[in-house]
Motif scaffolding. Structure first.
Motif, PDB file in Angstrom:
ATOM      1  N   PRO A 139       0.852  -1.193   0.000  1.00 35.77           N
ATOM      2  CA  PRO A 139       0.000   0.000   0.000  1.00 35.77           C
ATOM      3  C   PRO A 139       0.890   1.247   0.000  1.00 35.77           C
ATOM      4  O   PRO A 139       2.006   1.228   0.514  1.00 35.77           O
ATOM      5  CB  PRO A 139      -0.803  -0.106   1.300  1.00 35.77           C
ATOM      6  CG  PRO A 139      -0.060  -1.076   2.147  1.00 35.77           C
ATOM      7  CD  PRO A 139       0.740  -1.950   1.241  1.00 35.77           C
ATOM      8  N   ARG A 140       0.381   2.302  -0.581  1.00 34.71           N
ATOM      9  CA  ARG A 140       1.138   3.554  -0.616  1.00 34.71           C
ATOM     10  C   ARG A 140       1.278   4.105   0.796  1.00 34.71           C
ATOM     11  O   ARG A 140       0.361   4.028   1.599  1.00 34.71           O
ATOM     12  CB  ARG A 140       0.440   4.580  -1.495  1.00 34.71           C
ATOM     13  CG  ARG A 140       0.493   4.226  -2.957  1.00 34.71           C
ATOM     14  CD  ARG A 140      -0.095   5.329  -3.782  1.00 34.71           C
ATOM     15  NE  ARG A 140      -0.056   4.955  -5.180  1.00 34.71           N
ATOM     16  CZ  ARG A 140      -0.639   5.641  -6.131  1.00 34.71           C
ATOM     17  NH1 ARG A 140      -1.329   6.744  -5.841  1.00 34.71           N
ATOM     18  NH2 ARG A 140      -0.560   5.258  -7.367  1.00 34.71           N
ATOM     19  N   SER A 141       2.438   4.695   1.050  1.00 36.11           N
ATOM     20  CA  SER A 141       2.687   5.260   2.377  1.00 36.11           C
ATOM     21  C   SER A 141       2.167   6.686   2.490  1.00 36.11           C
ATOM     22  O   SER A 141       2.159   7.254   3.576  1.00 36.11           O
ATOM     23  CB  SER A 141       4.185   5.213   2.700  1.00 36.11           C
ATOM     24  OG  SER A 141       4.909   5.928   1.719  1.00 36.11           O
ATOM     25  N   ILE A 142       1.741   7.264   1.355  1.00 36.59           N
ATOM     26  CA  ILE A 142       1.243   8.637   1.345  1.00 36.59           C
ATOM     27  C   ILE A 142      -0.147   8.641   0.714  1.00 36.59           C
ATOM     28  O   ILE A 142      -0.338   8.106  -0.380  1.00 36.59           O
ATOM     29  CB  ILE A 142       2.190   9.559   0.537  1.00 36.59           C
ATOM     30  CG1 ILE A 142       3.603   9.511   1.133  1.00 36.59           C
ATOM     31  CG2 ILE A 142       1.664  10.989   0.507  1.00 36.59           C
ATOM     32  CD1 ILE A 142       4.644  10.243   0.311  1.00 36.59           C
ATOM     33  N   SER A 143      -1.095   9.244   1.403  1.00 38.19           N
ATOM     34  CA  SER A 143      -2.467   9.310   0.872  1.00 38.19           C
ATOM     35  C   SER A 143      -2.513  10.252  -0.336  1.00 38.19           C
ATOM     36  O   SER A 143      -1.647  11.120  -0.491  1.00 38.19           O
ATOM     37  CB  SER A 143      -3.415   9.818   1.958  1.00 38.19           C
ATOM     38  OG  SER A 143      -3.138  11.191   2.219  1.00 38.19           O
ATOM     39  N   PRO A 144      -3.522  10.111  -1.190  1.00 35.85           N
ATOM     40  CA  PRO A 144      -3.643  11.015  -2.349  1.00 35.85           C
ATOM     41  C   PRO A 144      -3.706  12.492  -1.959  1.00 35.85           C
ATOM     42  O   PRO A 144      -3.108  13.342  -2.630  1.00 35.85           O
ATOM     43  CB  PRO A 144      -4.941  10.562  -3.016  1.00 35.85           C
ATOM     44  CG  PRO A 144      -5.071   9.125  -2.637  1.00 35.85           C
ATOM     45  CD  PRO A 144      -4.510   9.038  -1.244  1.00 35.85           C
ATOM     46  N   SER A 145      -4.394  12.806  -0.859  1.00 39.70           N
ATOM     47  CA  SER A 145      -4.459  14.219  -0.441  1.00 39.70           C
ATOM     48  C   SER A 145      -3.089  14.720   0.021  1.00 39.70           C
ATOM     49  O   SER A 145      -2.705  15.861  -0.266  1.00 39.70           O
ATOM     50  CB  SER A 145      -5.513  14.415   0.646  1.00 39.70           C
ATOM     51  OG  SER A 145      -5.186  13.666   1.788  1.00 39.70           O
ATOM     52  N   ASP A 146      -2.341  13.878   0.737  1.00 42.72           N
ATOM     53  CA  ASP A 146      -0.987  14.263   1.141  1.00 42.72           C
ATOM     54  C   ASP A 146      -0.068  14.401  -0.075  1.00 42.72           C
ATOM     55  O   ASP A 146       0.809  15.258  -0.103  1.00 42.72           O
ATOM     56  CB  ASP A 146      -0.397  13.261   2.134  1.00 42.72           C
ATOM     57  CG  ASP A 146      -0.933  13.431   3.545  1.00 42.72           C
ATOM     58  OD1 ASP A 146      -1.604  14.462   3.807  1.00 42.72           O
ATOM     59  OD2 ASP A 146      -0.688  12.540   4.382  1.00 42.72           O
ATOM     60  N   GLU A 149      -0.584  17.765  -1.465  1.00 41.12           N
ATOM     61  CA  GLU A 149       0.055  18.778  -0.619  1.00 41.12           C
ATOM     62  C   GLU A 149       1.575  18.766  -0.813  1.00 41.12           C
ATOM     63  O   GLU A 149       2.216  19.824  -0.861  1.00 41.12           O
ATOM     64  CB  GLU A 149      -0.303  18.540   0.856  1.00 41.12           C
ATOM     65  CG  GLU A 149       0.265  19.558   1.813  1.00 41.12           C
ATOM     66  CD  GLU A 149      -0.236  20.985   1.575  1.00 41.12           C
ATOM     67  OE1 GLU A 149       0.369  21.907   2.147  1.00 41.12           O
ATOM     68  OE2 GLU A 149      -1.210  21.198   0.817  1.00 41.12           O
ATOM     69  N   ILE A 150       2.156  17.578  -0.935  1.00 39.17           N
ATOM     70  CA  ILE A 150       3.598  17.473  -1.173  1.00 39.17           C
ATOM     71  C   ILE A 150       3.970  18.179  -2.468  1.00 39.17           C
ATOM     72  O   ILE A 150       4.930  18.951  -2.521  1.00 39.17           O
ATOM     73  CB  ILE A 150       4.044  15.985  -1.201  1.00 39.17           C
ATOM     74  CG1 ILE A 150       4.066  15.426   0.225  1.00 39.17           C
ATOM     75  CG2 ILE A 150       5.401  15.822  -1.866  1.00 39.17           C
ATOM     76  CD1 ILE A 150       4.288  13.931   0.312  1.00 39.17           C
ATOM     77  N   VAL A 151       3.182  17.933  -3.515  1.00 45.75           N
ATOM     78  CA  VAL A 151       3.466  18.566  -4.805  1.00 45.75           C
ATOM     79  C   VAL A 151       3.305  20.081  -4.710  1.00 45.75           C
ATOM     80  O   VAL A 151       4.118  20.842  -5.242  1.00 45.75           O
ATOM     81  CB  VAL A 151       2.583  17.966  -5.919  1.00 45.75           C
ATOM     82  CG1 VAL A 151       2.695  18.772  -7.206  1.00 45.75           C
ATOM     83  CG2 VAL A 151       2.969  16.509  -6.157  1.00 45.75           C
ATOM     84  N   ILE A 179       5.756  12.833  -6.283  1.00 42.09           N
ATOM     85  CA  ILE A 179       5.912  13.980  -7.183  1.00 42.09           C
ATOM     86  C   ILE A 179       5.849  13.518  -8.638  1.00 42.09           C
ATOM     87  O   ILE A 179       5.145  14.111  -9.458  1.00 42.09           O
ATOM     88  CB  ILE A 179       7.225  14.736  -6.881  1.00 42.09           C
ATOM     89  CG1 ILE A 179       7.124  15.390  -5.496  1.00 42.09           C
ATOM     90  CG2 ILE A 179       7.517  15.776  -7.951  1.00 42.09           C
ATOM     91  CD1 ILE A 179       8.435  15.955  -4.977  1.00 42.09           C
ATOM     92  N   TYR A 180       6.528  12.426  -8.957  1.00 38.27           N
ATOM     93  CA  TYR A 180       6.485  11.900 -10.326  1.00 38.27           C
ATOM     94  C   TYR A 180       5.068  11.466 -10.707  1.00 38.27           C
ATOM     95  O   TYR A 180       4.633  11.642 -11.835  1.00 38.27           O
ATOM     96  CB  TYR A 180       7.433  10.706 -10.477  1.00 38.27           C
ATOM     97  CG  TYR A 180       8.849  11.086 -10.786  1.00 38.27           C
ATOM     98  CD1 TYR A 180       9.182  11.797 -11.936  1.00 38.27           C
ATOM     99  CD2 TYR A 180       9.878  10.730  -9.919  1.00 38.27           C
ATOM    100  CE1 TYR A 180      10.492  12.137 -12.219  1.00 38.27           C
ATOM    101  CE2 TYR A 180      11.188  11.072 -10.192  1.00 38.27           C
ATOM    102  CZ  TYR A 180      11.490  11.773 -11.345  1.00 38.27           C
ATOM    103  OH  TYR A 180      12.787  12.107 -11.616  1.00 38.27           O
ATOM    104  N   ARG A 181       4.365  10.867  -9.750  1.00 38.97           N
ATOM    105  CA  ARG A 181       3.019  10.374 -10.012  1.00 38.97           C
ATOM    106  C   ARG A 181       2.053  11.528 -10.304  1.00 38.97           C
ATOM    107  O   ARG A 181       1.223  11.448 -11.198  1.00 38.97           O
ATOM    108  CB  ARG A 181       2.540   9.563  -8.805  1.00 38.97           C
ATOM    109  CG  ARG A 181       1.548   8.519  -9.121  1.00 38.97           C
ATOM    110  CD  ARG A 181       1.133   7.613  -7.959  1.00 38.97           C
ATOM    111  NE  ARG A 181       1.740   7.777  -6.665  1.00 38.97           N
ATOM    112  CZ  ARG A 181       2.677   6.973  -6.154  1.00 38.97           C
ATOM    113  NH1 ARG A 181       3.136   5.965  -6.855  1.00 38.97           N
ATOM    114  NH2 ARG A 181       3.147   7.174  -4.931  1.00 38.97           N
TER     115      ARG A 181
END
Length: 191
Positions: A139-146, A149-151, A179-181
């Motif tokens: 599973p991804r370690s970062i949620s889509p909303s996070d 925010e990162i981007v 970021i790439y995603r």
């Protein structure tokens, strides 16, 4: 030196049958373990590390030495690289003879075939799962909303990937993948 290796899976089992057969075959030093082949096998490792050219390793049955064909081939490779030979007392594997070496090569071919079949099945299963909309892998370690925010913070040019990783308590590689995603090719270059 002729080494014997005996193993049973649990402490309730006995190695008597193996030990008797190994002694009858002229084994000088016997190492034995009462543990599953899945975990660490310190006596086996000790024996493999002490092998010298001209030594021989004997086992009662191959399954006492290795947990899988791949494991067996890895162990046989270590024995061969040490200049030693291997013999199973109950199966036709004796690397000191031409026929035994041929049998070892046949085992290697079967292991390669087995790896290929397993890989094909795995890929087919993953493809079928993805077609049903099931995510494969960790599973991804970062949620889509996070990720969004990162981007957003990344684009502000005020944060490095390392600082974003620390801020979101994830590995820098996770930040980079996010970021790439989110940033499709051609949007912005990564710094």
């Amino acid at each position: 030196m002729i080494y014997g290796y005996a193993r049973v899976s649990t402490t309730e089992q006995e190695t008597t049958l193996q030990l008797d057969a190994l002694r009858r075959s002229g084994v000088e030093t016997i190492l034995q373990e009462k543990r599953s082949s899945v975990g660490q096998r310190p006596k086996l490792m000790e024996m493999l590390e002490s092998l010298e050219p001209g030594d021989m390793v004997k086992v009662y049955k191959i399954d006492r030495l290795a947990r899988s064909l791949m494991d067996l081939l890895s162990i046989l490779d270590r024995i061969q690289k040490a200049g030693a030979t291997f013999q199973s007392l109950t199966e036709p594997v004796d690397t000191s003879t031409s026929a035994g070496r041929m049998m070892t090569h046949m085992l290697g071919a079967f292991a390669e075939f087995e790896r290929g079949i397993i890989r094909e099945r795995s890929i087919a299963g993953q493809t079928a799962a993805m077609m049903r909309g099931i995510h494969c892998g960790r599973p991804r370690s970062i949620s889509p909303s996070d990720e969004q925010e990162i981007v957003r913070l990344w684009k502000s040019n005020q944060y490095t990937m390392d600082s974003l990783a620390a801020l979101f308590n994830v590995h820098p590689s996770s930040v980079k993948r996010s970021i790439y995603r989110v940033l499709k090719p051609g949007h912005s270059s990564l710094r």
